[in-house]
Design an enzyme around this catalytic site. Structure first.
Site, PDB file in Angstrom:
ATOM      1  N   GLU A 128     -14.577 -69.006 -14.425  1.00 10.24           N
ATOM      2  CA  GLU A 128     -15.143 -69.548 -15.654  1.00 10.24           C
ATOM      3  C   GLU A 128     -14.006 -70.117 -16.510  1.00 10.24           C
ATOM      4  O   GLU A 128     -12.904 -69.570 -16.519  1.00 10.24           O
ATOM      5  CB  GLU A 128     -15.877 -68.457 -16.423  1.00 10.24           C
ATOM      6  CG  GLU A 128     -17.244 -68.112 -15.841  1.00 10.24           C
ATOM      7  CD  GLU A 128     -18.203 -69.288 -15.873  1.00 10.24           C
ATOM      8  OE1 GLU A 128     -18.428 -69.862 -16.954  1.00 10.24           O
ATOM      9  OE2 GLU A 128     -18.727 -69.649 -14.798  1.00 10.24           O
ATOM     10  N   ARG A 170     -21.807 -74.591  -8.146  1.00  6.92           N
ATOM     11  CA  ARG A 170     -20.855 -73.495  -8.274  1.00  6.92           C
ATOM     12  C   ARG A 170     -19.527 -73.943  -7.670  1.00  6.92           C
ATOM     13  O   ARG A 170     -19.505 -74.621  -6.634  1.00  6.92           O
ATOM     14  CB  ARG A 170     -21.345 -72.234  -7.549  1.00  6.92           C
ATOM     15  CG  ARG A 170     -22.510 -71.536  -8.221  1.00  6.92           C
ATOM     16  CD  ARG A 170     -22.076 -70.889  -9.531  1.00  6.92           C
ATOM     17  NE  ARG A 170     -23.154 -70.119 -10.135  1.00  6.92           N
ATOM     18  CZ  ARG A 170     -24.052 -70.608 -10.966  1.00  6.92           C
ATOM     19  NH1 ARG A 170     -24.003 -71.899 -11.283  1.00  6.92           N
ATOM     20  NH2 ARG A 170     -24.980 -69.844 -11.494  1.00  6.92           N
ATOM     21  N   HIS A 190     -18.027 -76.125 -17.536  1.00  5.88           N
ATOM     22  CA  HIS A 190     -19.262 -75.399 -17.216  1.00  5.88           C
ATOM     23  C   HIS A 190     -20.257 -75.502 -18.367  1.00  5.88           C
ATOM     24  O   HIS A 190     -20.727 -74.509 -18.931  1.00  5.88           O
ATOM     25  CB  HIS A 190     -18.988 -73.933 -16.877  1.00  5.88           C
ATOM     26  CG  HIS A 190     -20.108 -73.315 -16.102  1.00  5.88           C
ATOM     27  ND1 HIS A 190     -20.125 -71.993 -15.727  1.00  5.88           N
ATOM     28  CD2 HIS A 190     -21.271 -73.841 -15.619  1.00  5.88           C
ATOM     29  CE1 HIS A 190     -21.225 -71.733 -15.046  1.00  5.88           C
ATOM     30  NE2 HIS A 190     -21.941 -72.839 -14.970  1.00  5.88           N
TER      31      HIS A 190
END
Length: 315
Positions: free
Chosen positions: A262, A233, A282
């Site tokens: 994101e 993360r 991601h």
């Protein structure tokens, strides 16, 4: 019961129909949405009558959950649940299960791929080759013989360790709980791991305890010329401090699949503008195989919960 798939799961419609058929065969109502809700109000409209929600990785806030009076269970097609309003779930007694294990191989393979790219300049070599250049300034390093420190020794961290060991690396492991497979990892404190590793690979969930774990002070402990790989993360790492360490020559390279937000990542993000980075949007969890697997897991979570057993329980 009324089961609602609140957002797409990035698998074929035929896969959803196959999995939903098991629920419908038991007399349950099932609704699937193949687009993201444009607002919280739209989420509420979709979810307000649901007994069960299936979601992926887009935020489901406390505010939305509190307006879902019938909701009893959430099956999350993701490993982390930091995007779910757990405060409201606790208030309402709503259970949450995740899709544990669905992307262990996918994440591990990308983590290793980022490290190999950083070591062998693969992305830079591709760019130079297309421009008619040569290997000048692009001679890299071998992975064999390096010491790799893995922060987070759960299923994904263990799989990463197995891959590195296959390349002939020594693997150190740090676990906040102290639990790890010592046939795979050599246990180390976080400080000793950072100081002794050529490559640091991060595999912890985002919690209050891990936010900012790789701080400016801890980056300073790392070896000169070390590399950092982050497929966990973004907020686990201080991105500004990491970029500073790269630009000052303290670190040799950074490979990151995750950020504080994101993607799309802002063009002024510190890592976007730092030297010697390999960045991906991601995508570590996203393979055809892993996405099919997670769809199977989240539907199975629902069936198990209906049968009185909560598997993959997070809350």
């Amino acid at each position: 019961m009324n089961i609602v798939l609140l957002e797409p799961l990035a698998v074929k419609a035929e896969k959803i129909e196959e999995l939903a058929g098991k629920l419908k065969a038991k007399g349950h109502e099932f609704t699937a949405y193949d687009t993201l809700a444009a607002s919280e109000a739209e989420q509420v409209e979709r979810a307000k009558d649901a007994d069960v929600l299936i979601i992926a990785n887009h935020p489901l806030s406390d505010n939305v959950i509190r307006q879902c009076s019938k909701l009893k269970f959430i099956s999350v097609a993701f490993v982390g649940i930091d995007h779910v309003g757990v405060t409201a779930c606790r208030e309402k007694g709503i259970h949450i299960s995740n899709a544990a294990g669905y992307c262990d191989d996918a994440v591990a393979e990308l983590a290793l791929g980022l490290a190999l790219d950083c070591l062998r300049n693969i992305t830079r070599c591709d760019s130079v080759t297309r421009k008619g250049g040569t290997k000048a300034g692009l001679v890299g390093h071998e992975l064999k013989g390096r010491t790799v420190g893995i922060i987070g020794t759960g299923h994904t961290g263990k799989r990463v360790a197995e891959l590195y060991k296959a390349f002939g690396c020594k693997v150190l492991g740090y676990s906040r709980s102290g639990k790890m497979d010592e046939s795979i990892f050599t246990p180390a404190s976080l400080e000793d791991l950072l100081a002794g590793s050529d490559i640091v690979s991060i595999h912890v969930p985002l919690t209050d305890a891990t936010k900012g774990m790789i701080s400016r002070e801890r980056i300073a402990l790392m070896k000169q010329g070390a590399m950092v790989i982050n497929t966990a993360r973004g907020p686990v790492v201080d991105s500004a401090a990491l970029a500073e360490a790269l630009n000052e020559g303290k670190l040799a390279a950074v490979g990151s699949d995750v950020f504080e937000m994101e993607p799309p990542v802002p063009t002024d993000h510190p890592l976007v503008n730092a030297e010697r980075t390999v960045l991906t949007p991601h995508v570590a969890f996203a393979t055809i195989e892993s996405l099919d697997r997670r769809a199977e897991i989240v539907f199975d979570n629902v069936l198990e919960w209906m049968g009185g057993r909560i598997q993959n329980q997070m809350l």
